[in-house]
Design an enzyme around this catalytic site. Structure first.
Site, PDB file in Angstrom:
ATOM      1  N   HIS A 187      67.183 137.256  -2.849  1.00 22.75           N
ATOM      2  CA  HIS A 187      67.078 137.439  -4.298  1.00 22.75           C
ATOM      3  C   HIS A 187      65.605 137.425  -4.725  1.00 22.75           C
ATOM      4  O   HIS A 187      65.164 138.280  -5.488  1.00 22.75           O
ATOM      5  CB  HIS A 187      67.876 136.330  -4.989  1.00 22.75           C
ATOM      6  CG  HIS A 187      67.715 136.267  -6.481  1.00 22.75           C
ATOM      7  ND1 HIS A 187      68.643 136.780  -7.352  1.00 22.75           N
ATOM      8  CD2 HIS A 187      66.733 135.750  -7.251  1.00 22.75           C
ATOM      9  CE1 HIS A 187      68.242 136.582  -8.589  1.00 22.75           C
ATOM     10  NE2 HIS A 187      67.083 135.958  -8.560  1.00 22.75           N
ATOM     11  N   GLU A 188      64.866 136.462  -4.201  1.00 27.32           N
ATOM     12  CA  GLU A 188      63.437 136.355  -4.556  1.00 27.32           C
ATOM     13  C   GLU A 188      62.650 137.548  -4.016  1.00 27.32           C
ATOM     14  O   GLU A 188      61.778 138.089  -4.696  1.00 27.32           O
ATOM     15  CB  GLU A 188      62.831 135.051  -4.017  1.00 27.32           C
ATOM     16  CG  GLU A 188      63.482 133.780  -4.547  1.00 27.32           C
ATOM     17  CD  GLU A 188      63.571 133.747  -6.054  1.00 27.32           C
ATOM     18  OE1 GLU A 188      62.741 134.375  -6.728  1.00 27.32           O
ATOM     19  OE2 GLU A 188      64.511 133.112  -6.578  1.00 27.32           O
TER      20      GLU A 188
ATOM     21  N   HIS B 159      63.021 140.348  -6.251  1.00 24.04           N
ATOM     22  CA  HIS B 159      62.079 140.315  -7.378  1.00 24.04           C
ATOM     23  C   HIS B 159      60.733 140.903  -6.968  1.00 24.04           C
ATOM     24  O   HIS B 159      60.114 141.654  -7.716  1.00 24.04           O
ATOM     25  CB  HIS B 159      61.855 138.875  -7.849  1.00 24.04           C
ATOM     26  CG  HIS B 159      62.915 138.375  -8.790  1.00 24.04           C
ATOM     27  ND1 HIS B 159      63.366 139.097  -9.853  1.00 24.04           N
ATOM     28  CD2 HIS B 159      63.608 137.214  -8.825  1.00 24.04           C
ATOM     29  CE1 HIS B 159      64.294 138.407 -10.502  1.00 24.04           C
ATOM     30  NE2 HIS B 159      64.473 137.260  -9.891  1.00 24.04           N
TER      31      HIS B 159
ATOM     32  N   GLU C  41      67.496 139.884 -13.333  1.00 23.22           N
ATOM     33  CA  GLU C  41      68.229 138.921 -12.502  1.00 23.22           C
ATOM     34  C   GLU C  41      69.396 139.606 -11.803  1.00 23.22           C
ATOM     35  O   GLU C  41      69.637 139.406 -10.617  1.00 23.22           O
ATOM     36  CB  GLU C  41      68.741 137.761 -13.349  1.00 23.22           C
ATOM     37  CG  GLU C  41      67.664 136.774 -13.771  1.00 23.22           C
ATOM     38  CD  GLU C  41      66.838 136.288 -12.606  1.00 23.22           C
ATOM     39  OE1 GLU C  41      67.405 135.934 -11.559  1.00 23.22           O
ATOM     40  OE2 GLU C  41      65.603 136.288 -12.737  1.00 23.22           O
TER      41      GLU C  41
END
Lengths: 186, 420, 130
Positions: free
Chosen positions: B145-146, B149, B229
């Site tokens: 997930h990071e 980003h 997100e």
């Protein structure tokens, strides 16, 4: 005069657009190549780690000569393999040999308490993951690139400059899919 | 992937332009209100200067400030090999050019964030609470997930837009305050003597703007944050080919009652899960930076068509009932959109499909007990702080800070003396 | 502070004053590993005493003044963080606190016994004062 200027501008815009499309194709193709070389990097890393592992394990696993030898042989075969198909097969064999080595290691509590062994196990299994993820990344990049080669408008440029579709990485050993699900619940 | 980044960039530019316009209007209006006729240009100039300075600081020092504020400790590979490897695996899956710097935050609340202006200058940070609670699979979901980003260029964008929000809030704050202390009186005197109705309207409009602008800016900021997100969740599924990992991690994080220690409103949107939001919150209000966790988990769990962006998008539309796409259309290639005669791509074989899901994390050694896991985490912190480890024969371990003056240490248990 | 690890449980130890800090998280870990998951944090079992005359210490984690407390039946005064961050033992308090409580509370409170057993073993109380 004005018409000529407009014509020049249109041509200039078109040229820039074509260059842009061409560059996206080149970038996509480079991503594919890059992803492919990443697989090799990880395979090489695994080859380099195995002698250390065998050295650590040797003292503990005196009665597992066959398992150890299988790993050594698979490693040699993988290093010497040439061509995509042969390499794929040899590396598959090596994965299998390593897996059975770690499975056998489960019955040696002393070995499992050895910090060096644990570190190597983490390193090797992670390298195994990295090999798999780099194959996945290769396939992702290939799909991106192939889509561009096939789809409007980049397919026109691809045809003009001879960009060809790349092949997906296929699984070499179908049995690998049927690995039983090991439960690791707490 | 390129489509995703480029479509993202286009949208980002659009939002940045809107924010910038808002900022300049606010600056102009503040100038007019405070200084009087012709002051608008000065206000505009002031707004521009504030923005430029804040942007430069955020661009070049943002990551550093961020890491310092949250008390993050940079680690090397030897400090926590497992965390390092998980990050490296996701870097490979996402084809990032470089491994980001990895940080650990000493905080019992499980969370993670990414920082840095571009993929070459990125950093990911995880809390000790996260490392202690998550299994490797789940950790991988969070890290992916990071990395999502980083890959989608969310950090730079959110920083830039956050800076503009900050500038707008700052300027309106100054304007409103100084209007209360005198500015307003001077202004009303000229209004009464001049008596022009037009001027009064301008005044009222200016005040309304001063109140509404920060609110509007905030809403733009939050909406953009929430969308990103979802997109990072989609990236996580795509990179790991295992949406369940992130889903499990999100659930664990949501069910942990501990609050983060060093959190403020500025850093909150950067985390995987909003550290300020209550886990029980069901709806994503206009004022939340993150979508509700329950919904994020539900979307991840209903990804029927594999782990691609397209599968996530379908699940997203099904769960939220929204028609908008999380992922830009150009990245969603369906077989129908292909020219006739070409073969449909079919599902792209991913790691999980290729090697069998069990092969992965199951084979990676993990500490058997919770205590072992916690030791792995705290040891990473000690090592990152350059503590010396002394292993005593009796089974005890002494961990000595680097600036410790004594050269000899007695084991507390067996009284054996070790010299450093 | 030097960190001391034994059986995967950490204690913070001050080689200057011989004091020991037992972190709440570590107490919980110990109870978890030991088996009897009583769920109740040990800090609740150590009762706050009001009639202590010692000067108050500050908690090394949250910097708030700590409560004076004692193990049931024990005479030694410990320092307990009011926010549940951990327990502080002055030099020698370890041995004293658990020498007496080990005898008295044996069999009656599983949670405390796990801790006394661990601390006794980890720090080998016979030599602690040296």
């Amino acid at each position: 005069m004005l018409g000529f200027i407009i014509f020049i501008v249109i041509v200039a815009v078109l040229v820039i657009w074509v260059i842009g499309l061409y560059n996206t194709l080149v970038r996509a193709r480079n991503a594919v190549k890059n992803a492919w070389s990443q697989i090799d990097v990880q395979l090489k890393r695994r080859h380099d780690l195995i002698p250390n592992l065998l050295e650590t394990v040797k003292g503990y696993m005196k009665h597992e000569r066959e398992t150890l030898e299988a790993v050594t042989q698979a490693r040699t075969a993988a290093i010497n393999a040439g061509g995509v198909a042969e390499t794929g097969k040899a590396e598959g064999m090596l994965s299998g040999a390593l897996k059975s080595l770690f499975a056998v290691a489960e019955s040696y509590p002393d070995l499992k308490a050895n910090q060096n062994f644990l570190a190597l196990q983490e390193e090797l299994t992670s390298t195994e993951n990295k090999i798999a993820f780099s194959r996945q990344a290769y396939n992702d990049a290939t799909m991106q690139y192939n889509n561009k080669v096939q789809m409007v408008p980049t397919n026109i440029i691809a045809g003009m400059f001879n960009f060809k579709e790349e092949e997906f990485f296929e699984i070499e050993i179908p049995t690998e899919r049927e690995v039983p699900k090991v439960s690791f619940s707490e | 992937m390129w489509e995703l980044i480029r479509a993202n960039r286009r949208k980002s530019v659009f939002l940045v332009v809107i924010m910038a316009a808002l900022l300049f209007v606010v600056g102009y209006a503040a100038g007019e209100l405070l200084i009087g006729q012709g002051g608008g240009v000065i206000g505009l100039f002031f707004a521009f200067a504030v923005w430029i300075i804040m942007t430069l600081v955020a661009y070049f020092q943002g990551r550093q400030i961020f890491m310092t504020v949250s008390g993050a400790q940079k680690i090397k590979k030897e400090d926590h090999p497992q965390l390092w490897n998980v990050v490296e695996e996701m870097v490979i899956a996402s084809q990032l050019p470089k491994i980001p710097d990895i940080y650990i935050i000493d905080d019992p609340a499980p969370n993670a964030f990414a920082a840095g202006r571009n993929p070459a200058n990125a950093a990911v940070a995880v809390t000790t609470g996260l490392l202690n609670r998550l299994k490797r699979d789940e950790l991988q979901g969070v890290i992916a997930h990071e990395i999502g980003h980083v890959k989608n260029r969310d950090i730079l964008f959110m920083t830039m837009i956050g800076v503009m929000l900050g500038a707008i809030v700052l300027i309106t704050d100054i304007a409103v305050r100084s209007m209360f202390y005198g500015g307003h009186r001077r202004r009303s005197r000229t209004a009464s003597s001049g008596g022009s109705q037009f001027e009064l309207i301008i005044l009222v409009a200016g005040i309304v703007l001063m109140i509404l602008a920060p609110l509007l800016a905030h809403l733009i900021y939050l909406a953009a944050s929430r969308k990103r997100e979802y997109l990072a969740d989609a990236s996580s599924a795509q990179f790991t080919r295992f949406p369940e990992g992130l889903a499990l991690a999100l659930e664990k994080i949501a069910h942990t009652p501990i609050k983060m220690k060093k959190i403020n409103r500025v850093t909150a949107p950067m985390y995987t899960v909003n550290p300020l939001q209550k886990a029980s919150a069901k709806a994503a209000g206009l004022f939340s930076t993150h979508p509700p966790i329950g919904e994020r988990v539900k979307i991840l769990r209903s990804m029927a068509g594999g782990s691609t962006y397209m599968a996530y998008n379908e699940a997203f539309q099904q769960i939220t009932g929204s028609r908008s796409s999380i992922v830009p259309q150009s990245a969603l290639i369906s077989p129908e959109s292909r020219p006739a005669g070409t073969a449909p791509p079919g599902p792209v074989p991913g790691l999980r499909q290729m090697e069998g899901a069990a092969l992965l994390a199951a084979a990676v050694p993990e500490p058997a007990t919770q205590a072992g896991k916690v030791r792995q985490t705290t040891d990473a912190l000690w090592k990152a702080r350059n503590y010396r480890f002394i292993h005593c024969d009796c089974g005890a371990v002494l961990k000595v800070p680097p600036d410790f003056k004594r050269r000899e240490f007695k084991c507390l248990r067996c009284k054996k003396v070790h010299s450093a | 502070m030097v960190v001391f690890e034994y059986r995967q449980i950490e204690l913070d130890y001050c080689p200057g004053c011989f004091g020991v800090w037992f972190d709440e998280g570590e107490v919980e870990l110990l109870l978890e590993t030991a088996g009897p998951a009583s769920g109740d944090a040990v800090l609740k079992l150590i009762v706050v005493t009001r009639d202590a005359t010692e000067t108050k210490r500050r908690c090394p984690v949250c910097d708030k003044p700590m409560d004076k407390a004692s193990v049931p039946g024990g005479k030694v005064i410990l320092d307990r963080c009011p926010h549940g961050n951990g327990i502080w033992f002055d030099a020698g308090e370890f041995a004293a606190a658990f020498a007496e409580s080990a005898g008295e509370t044996a069999g009656q409170d599983g949670t405390i016994r796990v801790i006394t057993d661990f601390l006794g073993e980890a720090l080998d109380k016979r030599h602690e004062e040296t």
